[in-house]
Design a protein around this motif. Sequence first.
Motif, PDB file in Angstrom:
ATOM      1  N   ARG A  48       3.874   0.628   2.508  1.00  0.00           N
ATOM      2  CA  ARG A  48       4.003  -0.517   3.405  1.00  0.00           C
ATOM      3  C   ARG A  48       3.916  -1.796   2.595  1.00  0.00           C
ATOM      4  O   ARG A  48       3.150  -1.883   1.634  1.00  0.00           O
ATOM      5  CB  ARG A  48       2.884  -0.525   4.447  1.00  0.00           C
ATOM      6  N   LEU A  49       4.676  -2.768   3.009  1.00  0.00           N
ATOM      7  CA  LEU A  49       4.657  -4.096   2.422  1.00  0.00           C
ATOM      8  C   LEU A  49       4.520  -5.063   3.577  1.00  0.00           C
ATOM      9  O   LEU A  49       5.244  -4.960   4.565  1.00  0.00           O
ATOM     10  CB  LEU A  49       5.965  -4.354   1.665  1.00  0.00           C
ATOM     11  N   TRP A  50       3.558  -5.977   3.487  1.00  0.00           N
ATOM     12  CA  TRP A  50       3.411  -6.965   4.552  1.00  0.00           C
ATOM     13  C   TRP A  50       2.872  -8.260   3.984  1.00  0.00           C
ATOM     14  O   TRP A  50       2.402  -8.320   2.854  1.00  0.00           O
ATOM     15  CB  TRP A  50       2.567  -6.432   5.707  1.00  0.00           C
ATOM     16  N   ALA A  68       0.847  -1.194   0.000  1.00  0.00           N
ATOM     17  CA  ALA A  68       0.000   0.000   0.000  1.00  0.00           C
ATOM     18  C   ALA A  68       0.878   1.238   0.000  1.00  0.00           C
ATOM     19  O   ALA A  68       1.942   1.256   0.628  1.00  0.00           O
ATOM     20  CB  ALA A  68      -0.900  -0.001   1.233  1.00  0.00           C
ATOM     21  N   PHE A  69       0.445   2.263  -0.701  1.00  0.00           N
ATOM     22  CA  PHE A  69       1.120   3.554  -0.722  1.00  0.00           C
ATOM     23  C   PHE A  69       0.137   4.651  -0.358  1.00  0.00           C
ATOM     24  O   PHE A  69      -1.060   4.510  -0.568  1.00  0.00           O
ATOM     25  CB  PHE A  69       1.685   3.859  -2.119  1.00  0.00           C
ATOM     26  N   GLU A  70       0.664   5.765   0.143  1.00  0.00           N
ATOM     27  CA  GLU A  70      -0.174   6.932   0.452  1.00  0.00           C
ATOM     28  C   GLU A  70      -0.896   7.424  -0.800  1.00  0.00           C
ATOM     29  O   GLU A  70      -2.063   7.720  -0.765  1.00  0.00           O
ATOM     30  CB  GLU A  70       0.681   8.097   0.953  1.00  0.00           C
ATOM     31  N   ARG A  71      -0.149   7.596  -1.833  1.00  0.00           N
ATOM     32  CA  ARG A  71      -0.680   8.133  -3.095  1.00  0.00           C
ATOM     33  C   ARG A  71      -0.453   7.076  -4.162  1.00  0.00           C
ATOM     34  O   ARG A  71       0.604   7.009  -4.758  1.00  0.00           O
ATOM     35  CB  ARG A  71       0.037   9.433  -3.448  1.00  0.00           C
ATOM     36  N   PRO A  73       4.367  13.688  -5.594  1.00  0.00           N
ATOM     37  CA  PRO A  73       3.952  15.074  -5.756  1.00  0.00           C
ATOM     38  C   PRO A  73       4.942  15.811  -6.659  1.00  0.00           C
ATOM     39  O   PRO A  73       6.095  15.405  -6.805  1.00  0.00           O
ATOM     40  CB  PRO A  73       3.975  15.641  -4.334  1.00  0.00           C
ATOM     41  N   ASP A  74       4.477  16.886  -7.284  1.00  0.00           N
ATOM     42  CA  ASP A  74       5.368  17.707  -8.100  1.00  0.00           C
ATOM     43  C   ASP A  74       6.510  18.229  -7.244  1.00  0.00           C
ATOM     44  O   ASP A  74       6.344  18.490  -6.057  1.00  0.00           O
ATOM     45  CB  ASP A  74       4.611  18.881  -8.707  1.00  0.00           C
TER      46      ASP A  74
END
Length: 65
Positions: free
Chosen positions: A41-43, A5-8, A28-29
Amino acid sequence: WILIAFERHTRVWGNPPVPCMHSDPTLPDAAQGQRVEVQGRLWFYEGDNVDAEITRANVEFSAAS
């Protein structure tokens, strides 16, 4: 299960003939020379109810933000 999962997040894809997973976060730019980052995150999950694990992770990650 391997979960990421990533924030963006933009997209995720895999290649069934060659087991792999890719995920593209959206950065982001940034001005020239500026550093930007996103958190991810990686799980790993072992069990039969991956949908419940994803729900649990969403709640936990939202609380941590």
